[in-house]
Write a protein that holds these residues in place. Sequence first.
Motif, PDB file in Angstrom:
ATOM      1  N   THR A 147       0.835  -1.206   0.000  1.00 22.76           N
ATOM      2  CA  THR A 147       0.000   0.000   0.000  1.00 22.76           C
ATOM      3  C   THR A 147       0.867   1.252   0.000  1.00 22.76           C
ATOM      4  O   THR A 147       1.646   1.479   0.924  1.00 22.76           O
ATOM      5  N   PHE A 148       0.698   2.054  -1.045  1.00 22.36           N
ATOM      6  CA  PHE A 148       1.460   3.288  -1.208  1.00 22.36           C
ATOM      7  C   PHE A 148       0.558   4.504  -1.019  1.00 22.36           C
ATOM      8  O   PHE A 148      -0.651   4.439  -1.288  1.00 22.36           O
ATOM      9  N   VAL A 149       1.158   5.612  -0.589  1.00 13.52           N
ATOM     10  CA  VAL A 149       0.450   6.884  -0.466  1.00 13.52           C
ATOM     11  C   VAL A 149       1.285   7.984  -1.126  1.00 13.52           C
ATOM     12  O   VAL A 149       2.467   7.797  -1.403  1.00 13.52           O
ATOM     13  N   GLY A 150       0.641   9.114  -1.348  1.00 12.83           N
ATOM     14  CA  GLY A 150       1.322  10.243  -1.974  1.00 12.83           C
ATOM     15  C   GLY A 150       0.765  10.607  -3.330  1.00 12.83           C
ATOM     16  O   GLY A 150       1.363  11.414  -4.055  1.00 12.83           O
ATOM     17  N   ARG A 151      -0.392  10.039  -3.673  1.00 13.46           N
ATOM     18  CA  ARG A 151      -1.003  10.368  -4.961  1.00 13.46           C
ATOM     19  C   ARG A 151      -1.464  11.823  -4.967  1.00 13.46           C
ATOM     20  O   ARG A 151      -2.086  12.275  -4.002  1.00 13.46           O
ATOM     21  N   PRO A 152      -1.243  12.525  -6.066  1.00  9.76           N
ATOM     22  CA  PRO A 152      -1.831  13.864  -6.186  1.00  9.76           C
ATOM     23  C   PRO A 152      -3.320  13.749  -6.469  1.00  9.76           C
ATOM     24  O   PRO A 152      -3.819  12.678  -6.842  1.00  9.76           O
ATOM     25  N   GLU A 153      -4.041  14.837  -6.301  1.00  6.59           N
ATOM     26  CA  GLU A 153      -5.465  14.833  -6.642  1.00  6.59           C
ATOM     27  C   GLU A 153      -5.645  14.654  -8.151  1.00  6.59           C
ATOM     28  O   GLU A 153      -4.824  15.119  -8.954  1.00  6.59           O
ATOM     29  N   ALA A 154      -6.714  13.988  -8.521  1.00  4.37           N
ATOM     30  CA  ALA A 154      -7.004  13.757  -9.942  1.00  4.37           C
ATOM     31  C   ALA A 154      -7.280  15.069 -10.655  1.00  4.37           C
ATOM     32  O   ALA A 154      -7.864  15.990 -10.075  1.00  4.37           O
ATOM     33  N   ASN A 155      -6.871  15.148 -11.910  1.00  3.75           N
ATOM     34  CA  ASN A 155      -7.113  16.361 -12.688  1.00  3.75           C
ATOM     35  C   ASN A 155      -8.047  16.145 -13.876  1.00  3.75           C
ATOM     36  O   ASN A 155      -8.267  17.042 -14.672  1.00  3.75           O
ATOM     37  N   ARG A 156      -8.611  14.942 -13.977  1.00  2.00           N
ATOM     38  CA  ARG A 156      -9.559  14.648 -15.062  1.00  2.00           C
ATOM     39  C   ARG A 156     -10.339  13.389 -14.702  1.00  2.00           C
ATOM     40  O   ARG A 156      -9.845  12.536 -13.953  1.00  2.00           O
ATOM     41  N   PRO A 157     -11.538  13.260 -15.237  1.00  2.17           N
ATOM     42  CA  PRO A 157     -12.309  12.045 -14.975  1.00  2.17           C
ATOM     43  C   PRO A 157     -11.868  10.895 -15.874  1.00  2.17           C
ATOM     44  O   PRO A 157     -11.235  11.116 -16.917  1.00  2.17           O
ATOM     45  N   ALA A 158     -12.220   9.700 -15.487  1.00  2.00           N
ATOM     46  CA  ALA A 158     -12.035   8.547 -16.363  1.00  2.00           C
ATOM     47  C   ALA A 158     -13.053   8.599 -17.492  1.00  2.00           C
ATOM     48  O   ALA A 158     -14.123   9.209 -17.360  1.00  2.00           O
ATOM     49  N   ALA A 159     -12.732   7.948 -18.577  1.00  2.00           N
ATOM     50  CA  ALA A 159     -13.661   7.888 -19.703  1.00  2.00           C
ATOM     51  C   ALA A 159     -14.779   6.889 -19.405  1.00  2.00           C
ATOM     52  O   ALA A 159     -14.601   5.956 -18.619  1.00  2.00           O
ATOM     53  N   PRO A 160     -15.949   7.073 -20.022  1.00  3.28           N
ATOM     54  CA  PRO A 160     -17.014   6.084 -19.857  1.00  3.28           C
ATOM     55  C   PRO A 160     -16.589   4.714 -20.405  1.00  3.28           C
ATOM     56  O   PRO A 160     -15.681   4.617 -21.234  1.00  3.28           O
ATOM     57  N   ASN A 161     -17.245   3.683 -19.903  1.00  2.00           N
ATOM     58  CA  ASN A 161     -17.080   2.320 -20.412  1.00  2.00           C
ATOM     59  C   ASN A 161     -15.668   1.750 -20.219  1.00  2.00           C
ATOM     60  O   ASN A 161     -15.235   0.897 -20.994  1.00  2.00           O
ATOM     61  N   THR A 162     -14.972   2.208 -19.198  1.00  2.00           N
ATOM     62  CA  THR A 162     -13.697   1.589 -18.857  1.00  2.00           C
ATOM     63  C   THR A 162     -13.874   0.454 -17.850  1.00  2.00           C
ATOM     64  O   THR A 162     -12.942  -0.315 -17.622  1.00  2.00           O
ATOM     65  N   ILE A 163     -15.038   0.356 -17.250  1.00  2.00           N
ATOM     66  CA  ILE A 163     -15.335  -0.709 -16.285  1.00  2.00           C
ATOM     67  C   ILE A 163     -16.141  -1.790 -16.995  1.00  2.00           C
ATOM     68  O   ILE A 163     -17.200  -1.510 -17.562  1.00  2.00           O
ATOM     69  N   PRO A 164     -15.676  -3.034 -17.008  1.00  2.00           N
ATOM     70  CA  PRO A 164     -16.443  -4.099 -17.671  1.00  2.00           C
ATOM     71  C   PRO A 164     -17.838  -4.250 -17.074  1.00  2.00           C
ATOM     72  O   PRO A 164     -18.043  -4.068 -15.872  1.00  2.00           O
ATOM     73  N   ASN A 165     -18.794  -4.595 -17.923  1.00  2.00           N
ATOM     74  CA  ASN A 165     -20.155  -4.873 -17.479  1.00  2.00           C
ATOM     75  C   ASN A 165     -20.305  -6.360 -17.168  1.00  2.00           C
ATOM     76  O   ASN A 165     -19.643  -7.201 -17.790  1.00  2.00           O
ATOM     77  N   PRO A 166     -21.183  -6.715 -16.235  1.00  2.00           N
ATOM     78  CA  PRO A 166     -21.370  -8.143 -15.936  1.00  2.00           C
ATOM     79  C   PRO A 166     -21.973  -8.931 -17.091  1.00  2.00           C
ATOM     80  O   PRO A 166     -21.877 -10.156 -17.113  1.00  2.00           O
ATOM     81  N   PHE A 167     -22.591  -8.228 -18.066  1.00  2.00           N
ATOM     82  CA  PHE A 167     -23.195  -8.912 -19.202  1.00  2.00           C
ATOM     83  C   PHE A 167     -22.288  -8.945 -20.426  1.00  2.00           C
ATOM     84  O   PHE A 167     -22.665  -9.485 -21.471  1.00  2.00           O
ATOM     85  N   ASP A 168     -21.088  -8.375 -20.331  1.00  2.00           N
ATOM     86  CA  ASP A 168     -20.176  -8.365 -21.473  1.00  2.00           C
ATOM     87  C   ASP A 168     -19.684  -9.777 -21.786  1.00  2.00           C
ATOM     88  O   ASP A 168     -19.431 -10.577 -20.874  1.00  2.00           O
ATOM     89  N   PRO A 169     -19.495 -10.091 -23.066  1.00  2.00           N
ATOM     90  CA  PRO A 169     -18.878 -11.382 -23.408  1.00  2.00           C
ATOM     91  C   PRO A 169     -17.421 -11.416 -22.996  1.00  2.00           C
ATOM     92  O   PRO A 169     -16.786 -10.374 -22.760  1.00  2.00           O
ATOM     93  N   ALA A 170     -16.867 -12.611 -22.947  1.00  2.00           N
ATOM     94  CA  ALA A 170     -15.492 -12.785 -22.464  1.00  2.00           C
ATOM     95  C   ALA A 170     -14.497 -11.966 -23.272  1.00  2.00           C
ATOM     96  O   ALA A 170     -13.603 -11.328 -22.699  1.00  2.00           O
ATOM     97  N   ASN A 171     -14.610 -11.952 -24.584  1.00  2.00           N
ATOM     98  CA  ASN A 171     -13.647 -11.218 -25.406  1.00  2.00           C
ATOM     99  C   ASN A 171     -13.642  -9.732 -25.071  1.00  2.00           C
ATOM    100  O   ASN A 171     -12.585  -9.090 -25.041  1.00  2.00           O
ATOM    101  N   THR A 172     -14.809  -9.169 -24.808  1.00  2.00           N
ATOM    102  CA  THR A 172     -14.910  -7.749 -24.459  1.00  2.00           C
ATOM    103  C   THR A 172     -14.260  -7.478 -23.104  1.00  2.00           C
ATOM    104  O   THR A 172     -13.522  -6.499 -22.928  1.00  2.00           O
TER     105      THR A 172
END
Length: 361
Positions: A147-172
Amino acid sequence: MLLLDLFAVTTSFLGLFFIKTVAAQIICPIDGTVVNNFACCPFVAVKSDLLANVFDGTCGANAAAVIRLAFSDAIGFSINTDKGGGADGSIITFPVELTFPQNVGLDCIVKIIDNVAGERGVSRGDAIHFAASIALSLCPGAPVVQTFVGRPEANRPAAPNTIPNPFDPANTIFARMQDAGFSPTELVALLAAHSIGSQHDVDPTIPGAPFDTTPGSFDSQFFLETLLRGTLFPGDGPHQGEATSPLPGEFRLQSDFTCARDPRTACTWQSFVSNQTLMAARFATAMAKLTLLGQDVLTLTDCTELIPRSPPAASQAVFPATKSRSDIEQACAISLFPSTLKTLVGPTPTVLPVPPQSVCI
């Protein structure tokens, strides 16, 4: 006289060495905790807040929610394109991320961790990923994650659809994880977190329905039970992203069902069924990697010394009552399913939901 002089010089040298060794340790002004780096001192109070006020000292709903939050925050990252800053706390800093369908249900834990970060003067990214390590320490069988610390605050949001969906096929799913730098094998290791997980929004009629019969323990029971033949929907299903479950009250994500049976991951999945040590070690490595996505580790401080060790898991995986080897859907083509697993005695169990721990106002 010369001998006495030599003794005096030697003891004086040893005394200086001892003083230097002690001086290398930092005594935190908060409560006198001794650490190796002063940057870890603010996290002594963060740890106390989390254990007493967020997790209530238990491996419950809030612990599982924080671990899910850490994944959702970090996986907004790409090694190929510009999709976000990774493990940077952007999921708190930029509310747009909570509108992503994959993050439904995280609003409460986001508010709680944001409050901890603000009260203790640490970055939101540090608060999330330090909290995930503390949460794991409360779950029997879980490893200590570096466990590391010292991250700066985020300066931008993540893009949509970077988190896999539970209904996505395996290849996706595999392609998205590969784009973030993770192999299918590492994905299976990360899915060990589902051993303490539960669902809330795929089927809203049964909030808190767990993914295995031991949601309070980080154990290999999840990997066994996901391979059992499904026979029912525990709520009013089917729902998108849901697969049939082997037990009343137990929920099965379609993505877990898929990874357990895909030829690229089936043997890794099966290898965890009767090997708690292997499962925990692989998870610790993959989770540590996840929490450093987008970060320069050379600018961070290792505060793993503040993370408690969890109690051991109660036992190795066992078949739930009335289930046996004949209920397994064998998917690994190159090795036999473990033959030493026992079956609990009694009627078919009904798995109870994980109760909520906090209400956000």
